[in-house]
Scaffold this motif. Structure first.
Motif, PDB file in Angstrom:
ATOM      1  N   LEU A   1     -22.468 -51.047 -50.835  1.00  0.00           N
ATOM      2  CA  LEU A   1     -21.222 -51.397 -51.503  1.00  0.00           C
ATOM      3  C   LEU A   1     -21.332 -52.681 -52.316  1.00  0.00           C
ATOM      4  O   LEU A   1     -20.672 -52.845 -53.334  1.00  0.00           O
ATOM      5  CB  LEU A   1     -20.097 -51.552 -50.477  1.00  0.00           C
ATOM      6  CG  LEU A   1     -19.485 -50.278 -49.910  1.00  0.00           C
ATOM      7  CD1 LEU A   1     -18.570 -50.607 -48.746  1.00  0.00           C
ATOM      8  CD2 LEU A   1     -18.716 -49.522 -50.975  1.00  0.00           C
TER       9      LEU A   1
ATOM     10  N   ILE B   1     -19.132 -51.028 -55.457  1.00  0.00           N
ATOM     11  CA  ILE B   1     -17.900 -51.682 -55.892  1.00  0.00           C
ATOM     12  C   ILE B   1     -17.942 -51.907 -57.400  1.00  0.00           C
ATOM     13  O   ILE B   1     -16.951 -51.672 -58.110  1.00  0.00           O
ATOM     14  CB  ILE B   1     -17.684 -53.019 -55.152  1.00  0.00           C
ATOM     15  CG1 ILE B   1     -17.428 -52.772 -53.667  1.00  0.00           C
ATOM     16  CG2 ILE B   1     -16.498 -53.785 -55.761  1.00  0.00           C
ATOM     17  CD1 ILE B   1     -17.255 -54.030 -52.845  1.00  0.00           C
TER      18      ILE B   1
ATOM     19  N   ALA C   1     -12.350 -48.540 -51.666  1.00  0.00           N
ATOM     20  CA  ALA C   1     -13.449 -49.424 -51.291  1.00  0.00           C
ATOM     21  C   ALA C   1     -13.307 -49.899 -49.850  1.00  0.00           C
ATOM     22  O   ALA C   1     -14.282 -49.947 -49.094  1.00  0.00           O
ATOM     23  CB  ALA C   1     -13.509 -50.618 -52.246  1.00  0.00           C
TER      24      ALA C   1
END
Length: 402
Positions: A155, A210, A233
């Motif tokens: 991420l 992200i 997210a």
């Protein structure tokens, strides 16, 4: 257990408090005699409970059962509060639009590219555990940091912040472990934290998930709202480590308490992928069925008539023990051949991180088998403490020696 339901009334559900990783025997009787039964959860409206494999797959895969229809309803649940489930409360095409934005990050090919890094992390964690000497708590030393570090890398979340988001993530899986006001607080904190990372990616673009979501939001054609991006997210961060953390320890516990299967796996490590699939089938991760699907029309299911607007919940652990599908279903067999379990769900809401979880679980077992071949419980099994008040079953600690 004894079924104390009064004739003509819904059964109280869950049928009993979670008992380690044991599945309530009432599920087996219901699969044989009453595969779709009426239940009442602690909160929300009454529901139908599907317990057989075929019926569960129907509810999860048939578009006549809707998750989006749960919005605005008093959804059957084990929590005293209702939480906006985000993408989990959507049907196509809205669900497809959001899922498409992250699906490329979780393909089998992309996940395989993460395997060397995941193996390196696992080795580092075992190095530290072995250097510290026995006994060790496998939950803290290995099971928790491995998935956390992997999802952070994917991420683009700082691993140093894990003390924060690990605490806040409990709000995602809590039923009664946290008071309602704490759940609201933790979810707000988690979303604010992710919003901060989103703002950072706008200032300094990065090649992580992200960053990809930010680019899709700002330049793409998928009409991703700011709130959807932040919630998506946050959900990926929480779900991306919470269940895998739990399952690594659950899997090790099951193997350590099934010595014949463990000995076989040690002798034949090439069975690790099959063992992971069998453990996904065998371990009843969910403490109770959740996330009701609402029938959009009258239909028949498991011998009963489901009316339009009726909620149906699915007992995945029960479906994974269905003798019509799995031979000797209550036995752990790491040499089991065809294993069409639904440990990751089924249909449009099939776990998007399934390939990532599989890879992490395989790496975890391989690393422990290779680096700590004499791994054993450091305490009597009866002394182990299990978590409570959560959507998932798991150990608070797993003391091991070697």
């Amino acid at each position: 257990m004894t079924d104390t339901r009064q004739p003509g009334t819904a059964r109280p559900y869950p049928f009993s408090d979670p008992d380690r990783l044991n599945l309530d025997p009432l599920y087996a009787r219901l699969r044989r005699q009453e595969p779709v039964t009426r239940v009442r959860l602690p909160f929300g409206e009454e529901a139908w409970l599907a317990t057989r494999y075929a019926d569960v797959r129907t509810v999860l895969g048939d578009p006549r059962f809707s998750r989006a229809a749960s919005v605005g309803r008093d959804e059957p649940r084990t929590t005293p509060y209702q939480i906006d489930s985000g993408i989990l409360a959507m049907d196509p095409p809205d669900h497809s639009r959001l899922r498409r934005l992250v699906a490329k990050a979780f393909t089998a090919r992309r996940v395989e590219l993460l395997r060397p890094d995941t193996t390196e992390i696992a080795d580092e964690l075992v190095d530290a555990m072995l250097a510290a000497g026995p006994p060790a708590d496998l939950v803290e030393a290995f099971s928790t940091p491995l998935p956390v570090r992997v999802i952070c890398r994917l991420l683009g979340v700082p691993v140093a912040d894990q003390g924060l988001f690990r605490t806040w993530s409990e709000a995602i899986v809590s039923t009664t472990s946290l008071p309602p006001e704490r759940v609201v607080e933790y979810l707000a904190n988690l979303h604010a934290y992710m919003a901060g990372l989103v703002a950072e990616r706008r200032r300094e673009p990065a090649d992580d998930l992200i960053g990809a979501l930010v680019r899709a939001r700002d330049t793409g054609d998928d009409r991703l709202s700011e709130q959807e991006m932040v919630e998506l997210a946050a959900g990926l961060l929480a779900a991306g480590h919470e269940t895998t953390v739990t399952q690594i320890s659950n899997f090790v516990y099951v193997l350590l308490t099934n010595p014949e299967q463990l000995a076989l796996l040690r002798a034949r490590p090439e069975l690790v992928p099959a063992a992971v699939e069998e453990l996904l089938r065998y371990v009843p991760l969910g403490a109770a069925a959740a996330f009701a699907r609402y029938a959009t029309e009258d239909l028949a299911l498991g011998g009963v008539r489901i009316r339009a607007g009726d909620p149906v919940i699915c007992a995945l652990p029960s479906a994974n023990r269905d003798g019509e599908v799995f031979e000797d279903p209550d036995a752990l067999d790491i040499t089991r051949g065809a294993n069409p379990h639904i440990g990751f769900g089924h249909g449009v809401h099939h776990c998007i991180g399934a390939q990532l979880a599989r890879m992490e679980l395989q790496v975890a077992l391989r690393t422990l088998l290779h680096r700590a071949p004499a791994l054993a419980l450091a305490v009597d099994e009866k002394e182990l403490e299990w978590k409570s008040g959560l959507l998932v079953r798991g150990l608070r600690a797993l003391p091991v020696t070697w």
